[in-house]
Write an enzyme that holds these catalytic residues in place. Structure first.
Site, short mmCIF file in Angstrom:
data_model
loop_
_atom_site.label_atom_id
_atom_site.label_comp_id
_atom_site.label_asym_id
_atom_site.label_seq_id
_atom_site.Cartn_x
_atom_site.Cartn_y
_atom_site.Cartn_z
N SER A 143 -8.33 7.43 -17.40
CA SER A 143 -9.68 8.12 -17.11
C SER A 143 -10.13 7.74 -15.84
CB SER A 143 -10.47 7.77 -18.30
OG SER A 143 -10.29 8.16 -19.51
N LYS B 156 -11.14 -2.80 -16.63
CA LYS B 156 -11.46 -1.37 -16.78
C LYS B 156 -12.59 -1.29 -17.69
CE LYS B 156 -7.85 1.08 -17.93
NZ LYS B 156 -8.51 2.13 -16.83
N GLY B 157 -12.84 0.22 -17.55
CA GLY B 157 -14.19 0.35 -18.17
C GLY B 157 -15.36 0.78 -17.38
N GLU C 52 -8.69 3.87 -23.70
CA GLU C 52 -7.59 3.49 -22.74
C GLU C 52 -6.97 2.49 -23.07
OE1 GLU C 52 -10.38 2.79 -19.34
OE2 GLU C 52 -9.84 4.66 -18.59
O1 DER Z 1 -12.97 3.52 -16.68
C1 DER Z 1 -11.97 3.23 -16.32
O2 DER Z 1 -11.27 2.21 -16.76
C2 DER Z 1 -11.39 3.92 -15.21
O3 DER Z 1 -10.00 4.02 -15.07
C3 DER Z 1 -11.68 2.92 -14.05
O4 DER Z 1 -11.20 1.77 -14.16
C4 DER Z 1 -11.14 3.54 -12.68
O5 DER Z 1 -11.63 4.38 -12.10
P1 DER Z 1 -11.29 4.98 -10.64
O6 DER Z 1 -10.11 5.62 -10.74
O7 DER Z 1 -12.44 6.09 -10.85
O8 DER Z 1 -11.81 4.00 -9.73
#
Ligand code: DER
Length: 233
Positions: free
Chosen positions: A29, A98-99, A107
């Site tokens: 995501s 992450k998150g 995830e």
């Molecule tokens: O929410 C998540 O874990 C996403 O993978 C984030 O960590 C990375 O988001 P981006 O690719 O928009 O920087």
């Protein structure tokens, strides 16, 4: 090269070099993964590649269907060969935060069912220590009714501040795809043993999952301003 182009070059590198025919793929995501799915769709089109894509969020599912890629799920695909996902920060030991996009629970589940987790990111995510570059804190998904005592426990156990993530286009807090809240724990500048911290956090009743991915990442690819890709593992 712009940040978006750096994301794209990392995404293309991962898809071109690690996605093979008849793969079961986990699709992460965030914004960087969008480029990976675009590249995947191009390869399916030009090479007649056969893949099944298991999403890690509502956003990922929409992305898969938007690009007419075969949609899978854990029920029928409990073992995933490769997951491609983004990250908010990667430290020198390949521990991830992450998150940032609020999708950490699914995830982490998908990553845990994957033989390999590959992270794709722009160069701003590459850090020596967690917190060096990503300042918003570690996302922690919590059961809504318990967010206040959990917040207090985290701050008492580790210091720092655990802040309820507020929504932007909605009054009140962010609600995850799973119906939970997120606390962003801005931690003190300490040499934490992240595996132990992750264990301690997940032991707190009401904590569903943390955005600390410890010993889960196979390789990370960082797109650079000059246009090349740096690989870490
Ligand atoms: O929410 C998540 O874990 C996403 O993978 C984030 O960590 C990375 O988001 P981006 O690719 O928009 O920087």
């Amino acid at each position: 090269m712009s940040l978006e182009e750096a994301k794209q070059v990392a995404a293309n590198y991962a898809v071109d070099n690690f996605v093979f025919n008849n793969s079961i793929l986990g699709i992460g995501s965030g914004s960087t993964v969008v480029y990976a799915v675009q590249r995947l769709a191009e390869r399916v089109e030009t090479e007649n590649l056969k893949v099944t894509c298991v999403p890690t969020s509502f956003q990922a599912k929409r992305l898969i269907t938007k690009h007419n890629l075969p949609l899978g799920e854990l029920d029928t695909n409990p073992v995933i060969e490769l997951t491609i996902d983004g990250a908010d920060e990667v430290d020198s030991k390949m521990t991830l935060i992450k998150g940032g996009g609020g999708c950490l629970l699914q995830e982490k589940i998908i990553a845990s069912c994957s033989n390999k987790l590959i992270v794709i990111a722009d160069y701003t995510k590459d850090a020596k220590k967690l917190g060096d570059r990503y300042k918003k804190g570690i996302p922690i998904e919590v059961v809504p009714m318990a967010y206040v005592p959990i917040k207090k426990k985290i701050e008492a156990m580790f210091g720092g501040k655990a802040k309820l993530r507020k929504a932007i286009a909605k009054a009140g807090p962010v609600v995850t795809d799973n119906g939970n809240f997120i606390l962003d724990w801005v931690f003190p500048n300490t040499d934490f043993e992240w595996e132990k911290v992750n264990q301690d956090l997940t032991m707190i009743p009401g904590v569903v999952e943390t955005g600390l991915f410890v010993n889960m990442c196979y390789k990370a690819f960082f797109g650079q301003p000059e246009g090349h890709v740096v690989e870490r593992d």
